[in-house]
Design a protein around this motif. Structure first.
Motif, PDB file in Angstrom:
ATOM      1  N   ASP A 289       0.853  -1.221   0.069  1.00  0.00           N
ATOM      2  CA  ASP A 289      -0.023  -0.266  -0.023  1.00  0.00           C
ATOM      3  C   ASP A 289       0.864   1.257  -0.001  1.00  0.00           C
ATOM      4  N   THR A 290       1.915   1.217   0.882  1.00  0.00           N
ATOM      5  CA  THR A 290       2.679   2.454   0.812  1.00  0.00           C
ATOM      6  C   THR A 290       3.368   2.564  -0.490  1.00  0.00           C
ATOM      7  N   GLN A 292       2.525   1.618  -3.346  1.00  0.00           N
ATOM      8  CA  GLN A 292       1.582   1.821  -4.449  1.00  0.00           C
ATOM      9  C   GLN A 292       1.110   3.481  -4.345  1.00  0.00           C
ATOM     10  N   ALA A 293       0.788   3.820  -3.123  1.00  0.00           N
ATOM     11  CA  ALA A 293       0.337   5.179  -2.962  1.00  0.00           C
ATOM     12  C   ALA A 293       1.516   6.255  -3.393  1.00  0.00           C
ATOM     13  N   GLU A 296       1.758   6.060  -7.186  1.00  0.00           N
ATOM     14  CA  GLU A 296       0.476   6.871  -7.699  1.00  0.00           C
ATOM     15  C   GLU A 296       0.713   8.391  -7.901  1.00  0.00           C
ATOM     16  N   GLN A 297       1.222   8.910  -6.743  1.00  0.00           N
ATOM     17  CA  GLN A 297       1.817  10.530  -6.808  1.00  0.00           C
ATOM     18  C   GLN A 297       2.698  10.750  -7.649  1.00  0.00           C
TER      19      GLN A 297
END
Length: 423
Positions: A289-290, A292-293, A296-297
């Motif tokens: 999750d880290t 991927q986030a 994405e930014q």
């Protein structure tokens, strides 16, 4: 502009996009359309602040486009939770290989017979405009998870794969123009540029993504080590997958995409001893999750930079007479025909076939391969034709697909709900 003026402009633009994000969601506009317009305003035709001349600065612009493309491919790979051995990958593979090869062939025929280009240049044009863009297709992108909507998943998977599968056709076009090595009887092209580049790229990325992800999870769950700096893990995997693949003459794009896919799957493959298995999936999810986030930014920043650059580059690509019919022909006729030829037997409904056929959005991949070709020293007349047709194809795609994305997705979601109630 001075550094302070650039900082003020870019910072103000980012804050404005945050504040106006809700308003844009209500209008038939995409962020890429706004960046494209701003890029043109900043370009030589208006303010003359940005001057990304593709003929003079091909190598620098190619590097920028390549970095942005690598970031986007890794981010998209991490959003697709379907294992590569799953049958659902068959349709994206058919689109990224069969449909794209057919599209390259049709564009080649148009280039030879109607644009009067040499065969190599016509193949090169087809290979440049064939890849679709998973970043600019964010309005119809697949939702994360192991059970995504088939239409969105197929478009995202196609966009992730075909930036790599376009490479052999680019090399074929350059080779026929005398700017690349094809080998006796095209043996080097078949063996290295086509088969090894494709299969080797996927294998290298999958091994690196799986190995790195499992190692981090194992160290965290059993030894409490390798904690933090997950953002470095994503960037490091991008660099390792791309670098190793390129050194091995494989496709760096496919390697980075496969690395993202493999890292995303680590969460469902616990490696800790039985007593610690409950904690292992949580460690994997937190890491994934880290990463991927963060990616994405980065992907959004890359989109901003590349589309601004594209808007400014339009000043160096006056729309030729052929552009008035080539761009509509590609988007309205050739893309749908290539898709319809690839989907029989997949059990798609009419709305799904229509959406996949329409949303073949052109973007960063096409810009990168255009600059890649320019750097190889193609003839000036051919270069001008490729630049004009490619940039106006991408700009038109950003506008028309951006305008139609939300209305068509609303109708598609309504159709899915009705179909669900009938079932």
């Amino acid at each position: 502009m001075s550094l302070a003026e650039w900082a003020l402009f870019v910072g103000g633009l980012m804050v404005t996009m945050v504040l106006a994000g809700t308003l844009l969601g209500r209008l038939p506009l995409s962020s890429a359309m706004v960046y494209l317009a701003l890029g043109w305003v900043l370009g030589p035709d208006v303010m003359n602040v940005l001057r990304p001349d593709p003929f003079l600065h091909a190598r620098l612009l190619e590097t920028i486009a390549e970095i942005a493309l690598l970031i986007s491919l890794f981010a998209v790979g991490m959003q697709l939770g379907v294992p590569l051995r799953d049958r659902r990958w068959l349709l994206p593979a058919r689109l990224a290989i069969g449909s794209m090869a057919l599209l390259v062939g049709m564009v080649t025929a148009v280039g030879v017979w109607l644009l009067h280009l040499p065969l190599g240049a016509a193949i090169l044009l087809g290979a440049i405009v064939a890849p679709t863009d998973p970043v600019l297709a964010s309005g119809v992108r697949s939702e994360p998870g192991a059970r995504p909507d088939r239409m969105g998943f197929s478009l995202a998977g196609e966009g992730g794969l075909n930036d790599g599968t376009a490479f052999p056709f680019v090399m074929l076009g350059l080779g026929l123009l005398g700017l690349g090595e094809l080998g006796p009887g095209l043996m080097r092209w078949w063996g290295i540029s086509l088969l090894w580049a494709t299969l080797g790229g996927v294998a290298i990325g999958a091994l690196l993504g799986t190995g790195a992800g499992r190692l981090v999870v194992l160290l965290r769950s059993r030894h409490g080590q390798a904690v933090g700096l997950d953002e470095f893990l994503g960037l490091g995997l991008i660099g390792m997958a791309y670098g190793l693949a390129q050194i091995c003459l494989a496709s760096g794009f496919l390697a980075v995409f496969a690395a993202g896919l493999a890292l995303q799957r680590v969460r469902e493959r616990p490696q800790a001893p039985r007593a610690e298995q409950e904690d292992t999936p949580r460690q994997a999810r937190d890491m994934q999750d880290t990463v991927q986030a963060f990616n994405e930014q980065l992907e959004k920043v890359a989109e901003l930079a590349l589309v601004l650059m594209l808007g400014a580059m339009l000043s160096y690509a006056p729309l030729p007479a052929a552009g008035w019919w080539f761009v509509p022909l590609l988007l309205l006729v050739l893309r749908p025909l290539s898709v319809l030829a690839a989907v029989p037997g997949e059990g798609l409904s009419r709305p799904q076939r229509t959406m996949i056929a329409w949303f073949g959005i052109r973007g960063i991949g096409s810009v990168f391969y255009l600059l890649f070709a320019l750097r190889h020293g193609i003839a000036p007349r051919i270069a001008e034709t490729l630049v004009s047709l490619t940039l106006w194809t991408v700009a038109t795609s950003i506008i028309v697909h951006g305008i139609t994305a939300q209305p068509l997705m609303d109708r598609y979601i309504l159709w899915r709900r009705r179909a669900g109630r009938r079932r």
